[in-house]
Design an enzyme around this catalytic site. Sequence first.
Site, short mmCIF file in Angstrom:
data_model
loop_
_atom_site.label_atom_id
_atom_site.label_comp_id
_atom_site.label_asym_id
_atom_site.label_seq_id
_atom_site.Cartn_x
_atom_site.Cartn_y
_atom_site.Cartn_z
N LYS A 66 0.83 -1.19 0.00
CA LYS A 66 0.00 0.00 0.00
C LYS A 66 0.88 1.26 0.00
CE LYS A 66 -4.20 -1.69 0.09
NZ LYS A 66 -5.22 -1.36 -0.94
N ASP A 111 -0.12 -0.39 -4.61
CA ASP A 111 -1.52 -0.02 -4.75
C ASP A 111 -1.73 1.35 -4.13
OD1 ASP A 111 -4.25 0.19 -4.94
OD2 ASP A 111 -4.71 -1.46 -3.58
N GLU A 160 -1.13 -0.74 -9.10
CA GLU A 160 -2.59 -0.87 -9.08
C GLU A 160 -3.24 0.48 -8.83
OE1 GLU A 160 -5.85 -3.14 -6.23
OE2 GLU A 160 -3.98 -4.17 -6.74
N ASP A 201 -8.29 -1.20 -10.78
CA ASP A 201 -9.12 -1.80 -9.72
C ASP A 201 -10.42 -1.02 -9.61
OD1 ASP A 201 -10.27 -2.92 -7.49
OD2 ASP A 201 -8.75 -2.22 -6.08
N LYS A 251 -12.82 -8.18 -8.10
CA LYS A 251 -13.27 -8.57 -6.77
C LYS A 251 -14.72 -9.02 -6.90
CE LYS A 251 -10.12 -5.30 -4.57
NZ LYS A 251 -9.96 -4.12 -3.70
#
Length: 344
Positions: A114, A144, A173, A201, A225
């Site tokens: 992250k 991400d 991402e 995403d 997802k």
Amino acid sequence: MTGPTHPSVDEVLDGAVVVSLPMRTRFRGQDARELMLLRGPRGWAEFAPFPEYGPQESAQWLAAAIEAGWRGLGEPLRHSVPVNATMPAVDAAGVDQVLSRYQDAEAIPAVKIKVAEPGQNLQQDLDRVAAVARALPDAGLRVDANGAWSIPEAVEALEQIAAIAGARFEYAEQPVAGVEPLAQLREELVRAGVPVRIAADEAVRKAQDPLRVAQLGAADLIVVKVPPLGGVQRALQIVQRAGLDAVVSSALDSSVGLTAGLALASRLPELPFACGLGTVPLLAADVLSSPLVPVSGALTVPVGDDGAVVAPEPDPQLIAQNRAGAERQAWWEQRLRQAYHELP
């Protein structure tokens, strides 16, 4: 409006229970993951849209839960799914502690790191990436940003991250928000001579048209997802129509909810990258006595006697230990009813 094939809302809520699972590290602004467990004729399911989501967005999560509990998750093509570790936005000094929660950490195929956390700066991101690179010299690296950078910020950050990660840098991402900005960023990175793959995403799961990313050439791969896309079957269709490599990721699920992600990953024809399903170690509690945690960098796909993917039976004692209060139970029931009226 609801379709004729949905179970009634009272049937969906029959036996539903809300649990609050504490997080080991603050993640996505949350210290605990609150969610509702549902039990249908085909097995257990999870309804867990994040608190800020309204009824329309939450309806996709409910559709996914109804699929899991009332229609089933299908039969897998593979019974083991490689997964990455997830590194929250901790200080570089905390990297080793996070990795210690994973069994056989040296076997982890990749780590999603992250970055661009509110209140932090680029140097903290670079230090975190470098610490992960040192701790796991054989793992792939991916970052991400959850769309938090501007295009100039993303170019600067990704150039420096690429210098640290080298050939191990798998992809970035959602470095910027939106679909068109992703396409523009790809052009800027080419112009700057920064060879970084871009993964979409939020631009897929929050877009009215999840295929627009592919149509505009805005990404090299997509992150999918199950809950926000409305279920395994719809996610499979999106991946097929997009024609891009896909990485299946978690929505910060319990082991029950994670089963749907494993079902999707197990049914994709190809898995070129490790999936983002190794998130249960981020939880300090779960609802299974044997949580779905990676072993040697992979998760085993749980299947039932009929060969279909199905969530394992939750432990009643763990549900009792982590059960939310009556007020939260009522709040989630009302939320589910509102989402139910928005089902396609």
